[in-house]
Design an enzyme around this catalytic site. Structure first.
Site, PDB file in Angstrom:
ATOM      1  CG  ASP A  23      -1.741  -1.269   1.355  1.00 27.65           C
ATOM      2  OD1 ASP A  23      -2.122  -1.840   0.324  1.00 27.65           O
ATOM      3  OD2 ASP A  23      -1.969  -1.709   2.504  1.00 27.65           O
ATOM      4  CD  GLU A 201     -12.526 -13.610   5.556  1.00 31.14           C
ATOM      5  OE1 GLU A 201     -13.501 -13.135   4.941  1.00 31.14           O
ATOM      6  OE2 GLU A 201     -11.689 -12.912   6.145  1.00 31.14           O
TER       7      GLU A 201
END
Length: 334
Positions: A23, A201
């Site tokens: 990032d 998930e």
């Protein structure tokens, strides 16, 4: 007869410019490039005169959150900005796990962001306090706007791009509006690893995240990341029509194909989540993004920052080309 050198040899760099750095973000001010990336545990700031020299740049841990706070864990995708003579850093963080991620803002009144005191201004989010990551902020035509990635409601396996106006650098003014969601075939490669599913998930996660504003002449774009960091991450493009309210989703046009994809032939995999900057002499446009060295490296610290120049198409849209090979390349012009 002897001949002297008539020109200075061209300096070069080779991607990645730093061994690790998920990032990545670059902000230019007063001849400096300020750089940040995800560390997970703190906010670290780098400073350099040329982004290509990032591996040897001055760096400093400028903020470590106190233990036990709702922003003390999993610090993601920090961005440094400057508004009204003060510095601000936006970052996602939580107190337990990803499910509690929200956006937070700290402020520094010093002219030098490597010095002075960083003060927590608080959580920045919509009135209903939805999950949020990857916020970026822009001043456009005298107003502040924020873009980020979030969920529409309770987690449903889809991340969308939201936009809102700010009343000041740490407070959203009014409602958020959704301007993009994963709805094109190339945005929906969302299979989740089996081991993740065992931990609760959902089996598929469709992703629009990492929105970054990009201005060129009289045009405004948002470049975002699609798919997922463990898959074929890539960049998509939203274009503001230039007419009407920025907060009207109808005034944003999504490109029907990705604008930047991985390059197996150059060993650059899953490129995404970055930003844009200009060379020191103002003559070149550059992009920064993270990428993996192989197809199976996933979302860990093998993601490293890459930079490369880009150009503009005849219609004023960005032309990013493809990820460049890992070979000596001229540094941004000085």
């Amino acid at each position: 007869m002897t001949f002297g050198l008539t020109a200075t040899a061209q300096r070069t760099f080779t991607n990645p410019i730093k061994p690790s750095g998920p990032d990545p973000w670059v902000f230019q001010k007063d001849g400096w490039y300020y750089y940040m990336n995800t560390t997970g545990r703190n906010l670290t700031l780098w400073r350099t005169r040329n982004v290509a020299d990032l591996a040897t740049a001055e760096s400093k841990v400028i903020y470590t959150p106190p233990a036990g706070q709702p922003y003390s864990k999993e610090l993601w995708a920090p961005e440094i900005h400057s508004f009204n003579g003060k510095w601000y850093i936006y970052f996602a963080a939580d107190s337990l796990n990803n499910l509690s991620h929200r956006m937070w803002v700290i402020e520094n009144s010093s002219t030098d962001p490597m010095q002075g005191e960083w003060i927590m201004k608080g959580k920045i989010g919509d009135k209903d306090d939805h999950w949020a990551i990857d916020m970026s902020v822009i001043e456009y035509q005298g107003k502040l706007y924020a873009a980020w990635s979030g969920w529409e409601g309770p987690r449903n396996g889809r991340q969308d791009i939201y936009l809102a106006k700010l009343k000041n650098p740490w407070t959203i003014d009014g409602d958020r509006v959704k301007i993009s969601q994963p709805d094109l075939p190339w945005e929906m490669h969302g299979d989740v690893p089996q081991e993740w599913q065992k931990n609760g998930e959902v089996p598929k996660i469709y992703v629009n995240e990492g929105p970054e504003f990009l201005q060129h002449n009289n045009k405004l774009f948002i470049v975002y990341s699609a798919n997922a960091c463990w898959l074929d991450y890539c960049l998509g493009l939203l274009t503001y029509t230039g007419k009407g309210d920025l907060l009207n989703p109808k005034n944003w046009i999504k490109s029907q194909q990705p604008v930047f994809v991985q390059s197996p032939e150059n060993n650059v995999w899953a490129p995404g989540h970055g930003g844009f900057f200009r060379s020191a002499d103002g003559k070149q446009d550059w992009m920064i993004y993270h990428a993996n060295p192989s197809a199976t490296d996933g979302c860990g610290n093998k993601r490293a920052p890459h930079i490369q120049p880009f150009t503009w198409n005849a219609d004023g849209s960005p032309n990013f080309g493809k990820p460049i090979a890992k070979k000596p390349t001229p540094v941004p012009s000085e």
